[in-house]
Design a protein around this motif. Structure first.
Motif, mmCIF file in Angstrom:
data_model
loop_
_atom_site.group_PDB
_atom_site.id
_atom_site.type_symbol
_atom_site.label_atom_id
_atom_site.label_comp_id
_atom_site.label_asym_id
_atom_site.label_seq_id
_atom_site.Cartn_x
_atom_site.Cartn_y
_atom_site.Cartn_z
ATOM 1 N N ALA A 179 0.363 50.662 42.974
ATOM 2 C CA ALA A 179 1.694 50.768 42.356
ATOM 3 C C ALA A 179 1.913 49.536 41.492
ATOM 4 C CB ALA A 179 2.771 50.866 43.425
ATOM 5 N N VAL A 180 2.345 49.757 40.276
ATOM 6 C CA VAL A 180 2.678 48.668 39.363
ATOM 7 C C VAL A 180 4.195 48.527 39.405
ATOM 8 C CG1 VAL A 180 2.546 47.825 36.997
ATOM 9 C CG2 VAL A 180 0.679 49.240 37.936
ATOM 10 N N LEU A 181 4.650 47.403 39.909
ATOM 11 C CA LEU A 181 6.081 47.174 40.102
ATOM 12 C C LEU A 181 6.625 46.365 38.926
ATOM 13 C CD1 LEU A 181 8.533 47.473 41.850
ATOM 14 C CD2 LEU A 181 7.671 45.674 43.311
ATOM 15 N N LEU A 182 7.650 46.924 38.283
ATOM 16 C CA LEU A 182 8.202 46.360 37.047
ATOM 17 C C LEU A 182 9.706 46.162 37.158
ATOM 18 C CD1 LEU A 182 6.305 48.910 34.809
ATOM 19 C CD2 LEU A 182 5.736 46.480 35.002
ATOM 20 N N PHE A 242 -2.859 54.831 39.418
ATOM 21 C CA PHE A 242 -1.726 53.940 39.200
ATOM 22 C C PHE A 242 -0.421 54.723 39.160
ATOM 23 C CE2 PHE A 242 -5.322 51.634 37.465
ATOM 24 C CZ PHE A 242 -5.139 50.377 38.017
ATOM 25 N N SER A 243 0.558 54.196 39.838
ATOM 26 C CA SER A 243 1.922 54.700 39.712
ATOM 27 C C SER A 243 2.766 53.519 39.228
ATOM 28 C CB SER A 243 2.447 55.226 41.045
ATOM 29 O OG SER A 243 2.443 54.202 42.033
ATOM 30 N N TYR A 244 3.852 53.825 38.559
ATOM 31 C CA TYR A 244 4.693 52.788 37.974
ATOM 32 C C TYR A 244 6.079 52.892 38.582
ATOM 33 C CZ TYR A 244 0.793 52.137 34.933
ATOM 34 O OH TYR A 244 -0.470 51.871 34.478
ATOM 35 N N LEU A 245 6.499 51.805 39.209
ATOM 36 C CA LEU A 245 7.789 51.775 39.884
ATOM 37 C C LEU A 245 8.721 50.836 39.121
ATOM 38 C CD1 LEU A 245 6.529 51.479 43.581
ATOM 39 C CD2 LEU A 245 7.172 53.544 42.324
ATOM 40 N N VAL A 292 0.125 46.678 45.564
ATOM 41 C CA VAL A 292 1.148 46.586 44.519
ATOM 42 C C VAL A 292 0.763 45.467 43.561
ATOM 43 C CG1 VAL A 292 3.534 45.910 44.007
ATOM 44 C CG2 VAL A 292 3.077 47.517 45.851
ATOM 45 N N LEU A 293 0.732 45.801 42.272
ATOM 46 C CA LEU A 293 0.635 44.775 41.239
ATOM 47 C C LEU A 293 2.068 44.377 40.929
ATOM 48 C CD1 LEU A 293 -2.005 46.233 38.727
ATOM 49 C CD2 LEU A 293 -2.352 44.564 40.557
ATOM 50 N N ASN A 294 2.473 43.230 41.414
ATOM 51 C CA ASN A 294 3.865 42.814 41.269
ATOM 52 C C ASN A 294 4.073 42.115 39.929
ATOM 53 O OD1 ASN A 294 6.495 42.091 41.535
ATOM 54 N ND2 ASN A 294 6.144 40.541 43.096
ATOM 55 N N PRO A 305 0.217 45.190 50.828
ATOM 56 C CA PRO A 305 -0.387 44.055 50.119
ATOM 57 C C PRO A 305 0.021 44.055 48.649
ATOM 58 C CG PRO A 305 -2.083 45.584 50.930
ATOM 59 C CD PRO A 305 -0.760 46.157 51.294
ATOM 60 N N TYR A 306 0.138 42.845 48.090
ATOM 61 C CA TYR A 306 0.602 42.733 46.710
ATOM 62 C C TYR A 306 -0.057 41.539 46.039
ATOM 63 C CZ TYR A 306 3.639 39.123 48.690
ATOM 64 O OH TYR A 306 4.119 38.014 49.340
ATOM 65 N N THR A 307 -0.018 41.551 44.712
ATOM 66 C CA THR A 307 -0.488 40.419 43.928
ATOM 67 C C THR A 307 0.695 39.535 43.592
ATOM 68 O OG1 THR A 307 -0.157 41.544 41.810
ATOM 69 C CG2 THR A 307 -2.307 41.838 42.886
ATOM 70 N N GLY A 308 0.423 38.300 43.248
ATOM 71 C CA GLY A 308 1.473 37.389 42.831
ATOM 72 C C GLY A 308 1.913 36.469 43.940
ATOM 73 N N ALA A 309 2.909 35.664 43.625
ATOM 74 C CA ALA A 309 3.400 34.646 44.546
ATOM 75 C C ALA A 309 4.183 35.266 45.691
ATOM 76 C CB ALA A 309 4.272 33.655 43.788
#
Length: 181
Positions: free
Chosen positions: A7-10, A48-51, A69-71, A97-101
């Motif tokens: 999931a790509v979180l935007l 990929f899904s886009y949230l 999640v790609l945050n 699990p997610y990417t980023g800080a």
């Protein structure tokens, strides 16, 4: 072979965004998301899904938890920058699990005086700095000019404008008054 569900979180383009030029996501932000979709669409073995609908975000994550999640949501929950750390906190609560800080890193790095002190403690050259408490009475303004007066608690360059550069105490006082101090 099983595909990895990502999931790509935007940020939410439906909501106001105070840090954008017109208070909303503009053409450049929307174009960047389209380019991201195109690039990620080239990767095999990933779905990929886009949230970006924050009103449904929690329900969507609970209903179909992704593998990762790609945050990319640096706008904060509901585009409220003060709620940026709540996005990774939510993902941790849900066990995703997610990417980023992580939330603590975001909290620490948005305190510019703390980041400066940590860098100086590691021997990294940093500019002279004076912390100005705008609510203090009397306010102690910087003693060396020109200087840059910027907010202490924000990430990146948020809150820094051309008006933050002041050349004397009179400009510093005018900027303090304009910022509500």
């Amino acid at each position: 072979m099983r595909h990895l569900n990502v999931a790509v979180l935007l940020g939410d383009p439906r909501l106001p965004y105070a840090y954008a030029v017109d208070g909303r996501f503009g053409h450049e932000e929307l174009e960047a998301v389209e380019r991201l979709r195109e690039a990620l669409g080239q990767l095999p073995d990933y779905r990929f899904s886009y949230l970006d609908d924050h009103a449904a975000l929690i329900d969507d994550l609970r209903a179909l938890p992704p593998d990762l999640v790609l945050n990319f949501c640096d706008t904060g929950f509901r585009n409220d920058w003060e709620l940026e750390r709540d996005i990774p906190a939510l993902l941790e609560i849900l066990g995703i699990p997610y990417t980023g800080a992580d939330p603590m890193s975001i909290s620490l790095t948005t305190d510019k005086a703390l980041v400066r002190a940590l860098a100086a403690g590691q021997g990294i050259a940093v500019p002279n700095e004076t912390y100005v408490e705008l609510a203090a009475d009397p306010v102690v303004l910087p003693s060396i000019y020109p200087c840059l007066i910027k907010p202490n608690s924000s990430g990146g360059s948020f809150g820094i404008t051309r008006d933050c550069v002041v050349h004397d105490a009179q400009e510093a006082e005018a900027g303090r008054t304009a910022r509500g101090g």
